[in-house]
Design a protein around this motif. Structure first.
Motif, PDB file in Angstrom:
ATOM      1  N   THR A 187       0.771  -0.972  -0.516  1.00 34.56           N
ATOM      2  CA  THR A 187      -0.044  -0.014   0.249  1.00 34.56           C
ATOM      3  C   THR A 187       0.608   1.314  -0.129  1.00 34.56           C
ATOM      4  OG1 THR A 187      -1.688   0.951   0.962  1.00 34.56           O
ATOM      5  CG2 THR A 187       0.200   0.448   2.559  1.00 34.56           C
ATOM      6  N   SER A 188       0.373   1.946  -0.857  1.00 32.12           N
ATOM      7  CA  SER A 188       1.066   3.671  -0.796  1.00 32.12           C
ATOM      8  C   SER A 188       0.182   3.929   0.416  1.00 32.12           C
ATOM      9  CB  SER A 188       1.340   4.149  -2.502  1.00 32.12           C
ATOM     10  OG  SER A 188       1.956   3.283  -3.072  1.00 32.12           O
ATOM     11  N   PRO A 189       1.105   4.433   1.292  1.00 37.34           N
ATOM     12  CA  PRO A 189       0.139   5.856   2.131  1.00 37.34           C
ATOM     13  C   PRO A 189       0.557   7.359   2.171  1.00 37.34           C
ATOM     14  CG  PRO A 189       3.057   5.251   2.714  1.00 37.34           C
ATOM     15  CD  PRO A 189       2.271   4.045   1.450  1.00 37.34           C
ATOM     16  N   SER A 190      -0.413   7.920   2.240  1.00 37.18           N
ATOM     17  CA  SER A 190      -0.250   9.355   1.615  1.00 37.18           C
ATOM     18  C   SER A 190       1.093   9.912   2.177  1.00 37.18           C
ATOM     19  CB  SER A 190      -1.470  10.180   2.516  1.00 37.18           C
ATOM     20  OG  SER A 190      -1.915  10.106   4.027  1.00 37.18           O
ATOM     21  N   ILE A 191       0.852  11.501   1.867  1.00 40.58           N
ATOM     22  CA  ILE A 191       2.117  12.618   2.193  1.00 40.58           C
ATOM     23  C   ILE A 191       2.016  12.134   3.914  1.00 40.58           C
ATOM     24  CG2 ILE A 191       3.292  14.205   1.654  1.00 40.58           C
ATOM     25  CD1 ILE A 191       3.779  12.693   0.151  1.00 40.58           C
ATOM     26  N   ALA A 192       0.553  13.055   4.089  1.00 46.97           N
ATOM     27  CA  ALA A 192       0.653  12.957   6.153  1.00 46.97           C
ATOM     28  C   ALA A 192       0.940  11.843   6.692  1.00 46.97           C
ATOM     29  CB  ALA A 192      -0.895  13.278   5.898  1.00 46.97           C
ATOM     30  N   THR A 193       0.574  10.812   6.424  1.00 50.49           N
ATOM     31  CA  THR A 193       1.300   9.633   6.774  1.00 50.49           C
ATOM     32  C   THR A 193       2.226   9.357   6.930  1.00 50.49           C
ATOM     33  OG1 THR A 193      -0.997   8.727   6.945  1.00 50.49           O
ATOM     34  CG2 THR A 193       0.610   7.111   7.106  1.00 50.49           C
ATOM     35  N   LEU A 194       3.143   9.570   6.096  1.00 55.84           N
ATOM     36  CA  LEU A 194       4.607   9.128   6.003  1.00 55.84           C
ATOM     37  C   LEU A 194       5.205  10.490   6.983  1.00 55.84           C
ATOM     38  CD1 LEU A 194       5.138   9.119   2.025  1.00 55.84           C
ATOM     39  CD2 LEU A 194       5.804   7.299   3.946  1.00 55.84           C
ATOM     40  N   GLU A 195       4.768  11.334   6.767  1.00 63.75           N
ATOM     41  CA  GLU A 195       5.197  12.381   7.263  1.00 63.75           C
ATOM     42  C   GLU A 195       5.001  12.316   9.210  1.00 63.75           C
ATOM     43  OE1 GLU A 195       5.075  17.645   8.332  1.00 63.75           O
ATOM     44  OE2 GLU A 195       3.556  16.579   7.229  1.00 63.75           O
TER      45      GLU A 195
END
Length: 183
Positions: A40-48
């Motif tokens: 799965t590819s996390p959102s930028i907010a999740t990656l942050e």
């Protein structure tokens, strides 16, 4: 881009468990497992949030492998010669667009019989010796510790005017990623 493997590598290197990441981020263990296996590819907010839990800057997670730090040990430097005077060149390190090298100029040696031009920008630091540098109508003499720079699209030349071997640290920036020999 292999963000999941990067996250997993950092997490393991720092001895952080998936449970600890989940506690810090509020994400489920199943989701984190899918992130780490690139399912799965996390959102930028999740990656942050993940980056904060790992104590790393977010941009580091987004770097491709060839964009990360690289290094060349002194005994592993590539050595070449260039030009009609066979200047010794030690290739120190490089990125896609920047090359850094140490060039040895024996007494009287130069970068060529005549000034030459090429793409890019150059920065020079005289490590040892005395050189004369010319670009277009500008010219000057430089000694140990002095530095000079120029846009390499204007014909230029560097010559050792001292009695000992001169060593010059040269960094060259180019827009293209070609492996052209610029000296």
């Amino acid at each position: 881009m292999d963000i999941g493997a990067t996250i997993r590598t950092i997490r393991k290197r720092k001895n952080i468990t998936i449970a600890q990441i989940c506690e810090a981020t509020g994400l489920s263990q199943g989701f984190m497992s899918q992130v780490e296996t690139n399912k799965t590819s996390p959102s930028i907010a999740t990656l942050e949030n993940i980056a904060q839990a790992l104590h790393v800057p977010l941009p580091f997670l987004l770097l491709k492998k060839d964009e990360r730090m690289s290094f060349v040990r002194k005994n592993e430097r590539k050595l070449t010669t260039t030009g009609p005077e066979h200047l010794k060149v030690e290739h120190l390190s490089s990125t896609k667009n920047v090359k850094m090298m140490l060039v040895e100029f024996p007494p009287g040696a130069s970068t060529g019989a005549a000034p030459h031009a090429h793409e890019g920008e150059e920065v020079h630091v005289v490590i040892k010796g005395k050189v004369h540098a010319a670009q277009g109508e500008d010219e000057a003499e430089f000694e140990e510790g002095d530095s000079f720079s120029w846009n390499a699209c204007t014909p230029h030349l560097v010559r050792n005017i001292g009695v000992e071997t001169a060593i010059v640290l040269i960094s060259i920036y180019t827009e293209s990623e070609n492996g052209q020999d610029f000296i």
